[in-house]
Design a protein around this motif. Structure first.
Motif, PDB file in Angstrom:
ATOM      1  N   TRP A  69     -31.379 -29.859  11.933  1.00  0.00           N
ATOM      2  CA  TRP A  69     -32.182 -28.934  11.127  1.00  0.00           C
ATOM      3  C   TRP A  69     -33.216 -28.179  11.952  1.00  0.00           C
ATOM      4  O   TRP A  69     -33.590 -27.070  11.600  1.00  0.00           O
ATOM      5  N   TRP A 105     -31.147 -25.315  13.169  1.00  0.00           N
ATOM      6  CA  TRP A 105     -30.856 -24.400  12.053  1.00  0.00           C
ATOM      7  C   TRP A 105     -32.101 -23.596  11.678  1.00  0.00           C
ATOM      8  O   TRP A 105     -32.036 -22.375  11.544  1.00  0.00           O
ATOM      9  N   GLU A 126     -32.430 -19.579  11.856  1.00  0.00           N
ATOM     10  CA  GLU A 126     -32.530 -18.801  10.606  1.00  0.00           C
ATOM     11  C   GLU A 126     -33.870 -18.070  10.527  1.00  0.00           C
ATOM     12  O   GLU A 126     -33.931 -16.937  10.060  1.00  0.00           O
ATOM     13  N   GLU A 138     -32.816 -31.326   3.736  1.00  0.00           N
ATOM     14  CA  GLU A 138     -31.972 -30.118   3.681  1.00  0.00           C
ATOM     15  C   GLU A 138     -32.480 -29.171   2.594  1.00  0.00           C
ATOM     16  O   GLU A 138     -32.590 -27.957   2.818  1.00  0.00           O
ATOM     17  N   GLU A 139     -32.803 -29.739   1.430  1.00  0.00           N
ATOM     18  CA  GLU A 139     -33.284 -28.905   0.321  1.00  0.00           C
ATOM     19  C   GLU A 139     -34.552 -28.135   0.723  1.00  0.00           C
ATOM     20  O   GLU A 139     -34.639 -26.919   0.537  1.00  0.00           O
ATOM     21  N   ASN A 169     -35.703 -27.426   3.746  1.00  0.00           N
ATOM     22  CA  ASN A 169     -35.462 -26.461   4.820  1.00  0.00           C
ATOM     23  C   ASN A 169     -34.845 -25.172   4.282  1.00  0.00           C
ATOM     24  O   ASN A 169     -35.247 -24.071   4.648  1.00  0.00           O
ATOM     25  N   ARG A 170     -33.867 -25.339   3.384  1.00  0.00           N
ATOM     26  CA  ARG A 170     -33.204 -24.147   2.818  1.00  0.00           C
ATOM     27  C   ARG A 170     -34.178 -23.356   1.959  1.00  0.00           C
ATOM     28  O   ARG A 170     -34.170 -22.122   1.964  1.00  0.00           O
ATOM     29  N   VAL A 201     -36.571 -21.231   4.229  1.00  0.00           N
ATOM     30  CA  VAL A 201     -35.947 -20.024   4.784  1.00  0.00           C
ATOM     31  C   VAL A 201     -35.782 -18.968   3.690  1.00  0.00           C
ATOM     32  O   VAL A 201     -36.106 -17.787   3.887  1.00  0.00           O
ATOM     33  N   ALA A 202     -35.332 -19.402   2.505  1.00  0.00           N
ATOM     34  CA  ALA A 202     -35.149 -18.440   1.401  1.00  0.00           C
ATOM     35  C   ALA A 202     -36.497 -17.827   1.015  1.00  0.00           C
ATOM     36  O   ALA A 202     -36.591 -16.614   0.784  1.00  0.00           O
TER      37      ALA A 202
END
Ligand code: PLP
Length: 367
Positions: free
Chosen positions: A281, A284, A288, A349-350, A352-353, A356-357
């Motif tokens: 991550w 990633w 990103e 993961e949740e 991190n996403r 970025v969003a």
């Protein structure tokens, strides 16, 4: 005669109180705390069970020398337990080192954007913190050596450093050590060592083992997920260990911390899972966030320093407010002389996403 109220020693009132990472966002249902470099995986289940097992005899003092824990650490790293001291977090040990080796008029060097506990611990002793310039947010051995004077008693080096996430190679650490006078103590703070995946990195164990003026500090707060119990350790030469043992609190590490620490250090699979998660991550997130047009300082730790432009609508402060309103709590790093950056801990993961969003939305809104 003028009557004086009690006065702290000179230096104490110059300390800017340490501000921990925020942990609240009013009115937000689900929070993701990404402001204190805690592990998203939590501690080993075995550490939790060991911690709970102590709950039935809280009336007992812990083993003041934490001998079983020191033995477990010794086994894990191939070290002599007699050369290890445990503390209530590595903060405890950093402060004890300052107290034992600094006095009024001495100097302690740290790098420009180094972990804030170093100047705080230094000022508390009456000594003067000296900041050495960094190059690309990275410790610069030549700048540190140029700052050394006869008064230098400690050089604090966080490797990797917080909040920049950068590191210097072991060759550079050894060059730094070679350039120091023998009376200066090199404190290598390797709080994030477990996360580093670079062939030229070493936490410093070998240098401690072969020198009289180097110590390494480590923590259970990061990869082991035990920040709440406050547990750290240091490895050092016998005379330094003896000095720290003289001034530390006789029971500075609690029973639950000792029990949890032993189980954590022995759960190698859990550490490996945490390392794998982080490597995946960290890469990633760096990619990103970079794709969004923001500059990210290359990090080897479990967090990232993100730089924001100073244009209105796009600043670090505005980004922080935007993210906080969505339950995403990052760390402002103005106190580290980085007012245009935010530090992001690698999360689930949740989380991190979502970060970025949300950053994408923030930048689109400002466009
Ligand atoms: C570089 C560095 N050293 C030491 C610490 C202190 O860790 P602890 O006192 O929780 O062991 C931290 C915590 O954030 C850190 O970033």
């Amino acid at each position: 005669m003028t009557l004086m109220n009690p006065q702290p020693r000179p230096g104490v009132l110059e300390i800017e109180p340490y501000m921990p990472g925020k942990s609240r966002a009013p009115g937000v249902a689900k929070l993701f705390k990404l402001s204190s470099n805690e592990t998203p995986l939590g501690p080993s289940p075995r550490a939790i069970a060991a911690y709970q097992s102590v709950a039935t005899h809280l009336q007992d003092y812990p083993d003041g020398s934490a001998s079983e824990l020191r033995e477990a650490i010794g086994r894990a790293f191939g070290l002599d337990p007699d050369r290890i001291v445990c503390g209530a977090g590595s903060d405890d040990l950093l402060n004890l080192l300052a107290r034992a080796y600094l006095a009024d008029g001495d100097e302690a060097i740290h790098t420009a954007h180094a972990f804030l506990v170093y100047p705080i611990a230094t000022l508390g002793t009456g000594a003067r913190p000296v900041a050495a310039a960094e190059t690309d947010y990275t410790a610069d051995v030549d700048a540190i050596l140029a700052a050394v004077t006869k008064k230098t008693k400690i050089v604090f080096l966080a490797n990797p450093n917080n909040p920049t996430g950068t590191y210097i190679s072991f060759d550079e650490v050894k060059r730094l050590h070679r350039g120091l006078p023998p009376h200066a103590l090199l404190v290598i703070d390797a709080a994030y060592a477990e996360y580093v995946r670079r062939n030229d990195y070493e936490s410093g164990i070998e240098l401690v083992a072969t020198s009289d003026n180097v110590v390494m500090t480590r923590t259970f707060s990061k990869i082991h997920g035990l920040a709440a119990v406050r547990l750290g350790w240091m490895f050092g030469p016998a005379p330094i260990v003896a000095a720290i043992n003289r001034i530390r609190g006789p029971f500075n590490v609690s029973g639950p911390a000792i029990a949890a620490g032993i189980a954590a250090i022995e759960d190698v699979e859990h550490q490996e899972r945490a390392r794998e998660h982080n490597t995946r991550w960290l890469t990633w997130l760096s990619q990103e966030i970079g794709k969004l047009g923001l500059t990210v300082t290359p990090s080897v730790a479990n967090f990232l320093l993100i730089h924001f432009p100073q244009t209105r609508g796009r600043t670090a402060k505005e980004a922080d407010a935007f993210l906080t309103a969505r339950g995403l709590i990052l760390r402002q790093v103005g106190a580290y002389k980085l007012p245009n950056a935010l530090r992001l801990s690698v999360g689930s993961e949740e989380a991190n996403r979502l970060v970025v969003a949300a950053l994408k939305e923030f930048l689109a809104k400002a466009a």
